[in-house]
Design an enzyme around this catalytic site. Structure first.
Site, mmCIF file in Angstrom:
data_model
loop_
_atom_site.group_PDB
_atom_site.id
_atom_site.type_symbol
_atom_site.label_atom_id
_atom_site.label_comp_id
_atom_site.label_asym_id
_atom_site.label_seq_id
_atom_site.Cartn_x
_atom_site.Cartn_y
_atom_site.Cartn_z
ATOM 1 N N HIS A 177 5.407 -8.501 -4.055
ATOM 2 C CA HIS A 177 4.046 -8.896 -3.643
ATOM 3 C C HIS A 177 3.826 -10.380 -3.916
ATOM 4 O O HIS A 177 3.314 -10.735 -4.985
ATOM 5 C CB HIS A 177 3.013 -8.077 -4.428
ATOM 6 C CG HIS A 177 2.896 -6.670 -3.966
ATOM 7 N ND1 HIS A 177 1.955 -6.265 -3.052
ATOM 8 C CD2 HIS A 177 3.612 -5.572 -4.268
ATOM 9 C CE1 HIS A 177 2.088 -4.971 -2.820
ATOM 10 N NE2 HIS A 177 3.091 -4.522 -3.553
ATOM 11 N N CYS A 237 6.276 -5.191 0.905
ATOM 12 C CA CYS A 237 6.401 -3.870 0.297
ATOM 13 C C CYS A 237 6.197 -2.763 1.348
ATOM 14 O O CYS A 237 7.052 -2.578 2.196
ATOM 15 C CB CYS A 237 5.467 -3.767 -0.884
ATOM 16 S SG CYS A 237 6.081 -2.622 -2.105
ATOM 17 N N GLU A 273 1.599 -12.254 -2.970
ATOM 18 C CA GLU A 273 0.180 -12.616 -3.078
ATOM 19 C C GLU A 273 -0.357 -12.373 -4.487
ATOM 20 O O GLU A 273 -1.475 -12.779 -4.801
ATOM 21 C CB GLU A 273 -0.647 -11.836 -2.038
ATOM 22 C CG GLU A 273 -0.959 -10.386 -2.366
ATOM 23 C CD GLU A 273 0.217 -9.427 -2.177
ATOM 24 O OE1 GLU A 273 1.346 -9.883 -1.913
ATOM 25 O OE2 GLU A 273 -0.009 -8.214 -2.318
ATOM 26 N N ILE A 324 6.128 -3.526 -7.179
ATOM 27 C CA ILE A 324 5.319 -2.346 -7.494
ATOM 28 C C ILE A 324 5.800 -1.174 -6.646
ATOM 29 O O ILE A 324 5.562 -1.138 -5.439
ATOM 30 C CB ILE A 324 3.816 -2.614 -7.231
ATOM 31 C CG1 ILE A 324 3.350 -3.828 -8.031
ATOM 32 C CG2 ILE A 324 2.980 -1.388 -7.574
ATOM 33 C CD1 ILE A 324 1.983 -4.353 -7.633
ATOM 34 N N ARG A 325 6.464 -0.235 -7.266
ATOM 35 C CA ARG A 325 7.061 0.900 -6.539
ATOM 36 C C ARG A 325 7.692 0.400 -5.221
ATOM 37 O O ARG A 325 7.426 0.901 -4.128
ATOM 38 C CB ARG A 325 6.026 1.993 -6.279
ATOM 39 C CG ARG A 325 5.639 2.692 -7.591
ATOM 40 C CD ARG A 325 4.516 3.711 -7.433
ATOM 41 N NE ARG A 325 4.780 4.716 -6.416
ATOM 42 C CZ ARG A 325 5.597 5.754 -6.574
ATOM 43 N NH1 ARG A 325 6.238 5.921 -7.708
ATOM 44 N NH2 ARG A 325 5.776 6.621 -5.606
ATOM 45 N N ARG A 352 12.554 3.963 0.276
ATOM 46 C CA ARG A 352 11.228 3.949 -0.368
ATOM 47 C C ARG A 352 11.360 4.244 -1.860
ATOM 48 O O ARG A 352 12.146 5.104 -2.256
ATOM 49 C CB ARG A 352 10.317 5.011 0.249
ATOM 50 C CG ARG A 352 9.743 4.588 1.585
ATOM 51 C CD ARG A 352 8.789 5.643 2.114
ATOM 52 N NE ARG A 352 7.603 5.757 1.290
ATOM 53 C CZ ARG A 352 7.017 6.908 0.979
ATOM 54 N NH1 ARG A 352 7.505 8.054 1.387
ATOM 55 N NH2 ARG A 352 5.931 6.904 0.234
ATOM 56 N N GLY A 396 0.862 -1.176 0.000
ATOM 57 C CA GLY A 396 0.000 0.000 0.000
ATOM 58 C C GLY A 396 0.890 1.214 0.000
ATOM 59 O O GLY A 396 1.842 1.290 -0.769
ATOM 60 N N GLU A 397 0.607 2.113 0.915
ATOM 61 C CA GLU A 397 1.404 3.337 1.004
ATOM 62 C C GLU A 397 1.820 3.471 2.473
ATOM 63 O O GLU A 397 0.983 3.685 3.333
ATOM 64 C CB GLU A 397 0.533 4.514 0.530
ATOM 65 C CG GLU A 397 1.232 5.830 0.516
ATOM 66 C CD GLU A 397 2.547 5.796 -0.247
ATOM 67 O OE1 GLU A 397 2.546 5.385 -1.425
ATOM 68 O OE2 GLU A 397 3.585 6.153 0.339
ATOM 69 N N SER A 398 3.109 3.318 2.717
ATOM 70 C CA SER A 398 3.558 3.211 4.108
ATOM 71 C C SER A 398 3.291 4.481 4.921
ATOM 72 O O SER A 398 3.045 4.405 6.120
ATOM 73 C CB SER A 398 5.042 2.844 4.158
ATOM 74 O OG SER A 398 5.827 3.799 3.486
HETATM 75 N N1 GLN Z 1 5.873 2.910 -2.481
HETATM 76 C C1 GLN Z 1 5.054 2.451 -1.394
HETATM 77 C C2 GLN Z 1 5.496 3.090 -0.071
HETATM 78 O O1 GLN Z 1 6.410 3.828 -0.042
HETATM 79 C C3 GLN Z 1 5.082 0.945 -1.285
HETATM 80 C C4 GLN Z 1 4.467 0.317 -2.534
HETATM 81 C C5 GLN Z 1 3.819 -1.008 -2.297
HETATM 82 O O2 GLN Z 1 3.491 -1.380 -1.179
HETATM 83 N N2 GLN Z 1 3.602 -1.716 -3.377
HETATM 84 O O3 GLN Z 1 4.933 2.848 0.943
#
Ligand code: GLN
Length: 188
Positions: free
Chosen positions: A154, A61, A156, A118-119, A90, A29-31
């Site tokens: 990921h 992630c 999953e 993913i990112r 990050r 997600g987005e930390s």
């Molecule tokens: N870029 C996101 C972050 O900094 C992490 C991306 C992800 O969980 N796929 O939190």
């Protein structure tokens, strides 16, 4: 993925939810957002306590970022649990490589695991006691330290359940031998 392997799954949104689980996935997600939500939901302190007490956790992630000891390029006010001694950057794979897929050689698995990034964060340093189970070029992407397992990808999303299965076995939630049913015999 966990539900498909058998264990009952609930979403942890409150401290009471956390009390009810014996293992925890901290998802992607987005930390920075997750950090704020952990604060608002009152989960920050109880989760830190459970982690310190050895709660088996799989951080993927953004989940890995939250579990790290050091975060580079995070927000200054972003919380972290320091559950294992790793430094993560990050979005460290840069713009062109922001999202990619690569086959990973994972310690203990007989054939490659499809890694979906993913990112993703880059693991820049690992400290004492951290086992590196897979790497991409020189950077670890799957690490374990005691009850804490983290992946920068990921697992999953690949349709391959081997990593979740291994983690659940290690967590004691899934019996290692569950695929091979032993006949029940009487004990005297
Ligand atoms: N870029 C996101 C972050 O900094 C992490 C991306 C992800 O969980 N796929 O939190």
């Amino acid at each position: 993925m966990v539900a498909s392997l058998g264990p009952k799954v609930i979403e942890v949104r409150t401290p009471a939810d956390l009390d009810a689980v014996e293992a925890l996935v901290m998802p992607g997600g987005e930390s920075t957002t997750m950090s704020m939500l952990l604060e608002r939901s009152g989960l920050l302190a109880p989760l830190a306590e459970r982690l310190a007490a050895g709660l088996p956790v799989l951080g993927t992630c953004a989940g890995m970022i939250l579990l790290a000891e050091e975060i580079v390029d995070g927000r200054a006010d972003q919380h972290r649990f320091s559950a294992l001694p790793i430094t993560v950057r990050r979005n460290g794979y840069g713009r062109q490589l922001a999202s990619f897929e690569v086959d990973l050689d994972v310690a203990g698995l007989s054939h490659p695991f499809p890694g979906v990034f993913i990112r993703a964060p880059v693991v820049e340093q690992v400290g004492a006691g951290v086992e590196v189970l897979a790497s991409v070029e020189e950077h670890p992407v799957l690490c374990r330290s005691g009850s804490v397992t983290v992946a920068s990808f990921h697992p999953e999303l690949s349709g391959d359940s081997r990593l979740h299965q291994g983690w659940l076995s290690l967590a004691g939630v899934l019996e290692e031998s569950s695929a091979v049913e032993e006949p029940v015999t009487e004990r005297h």
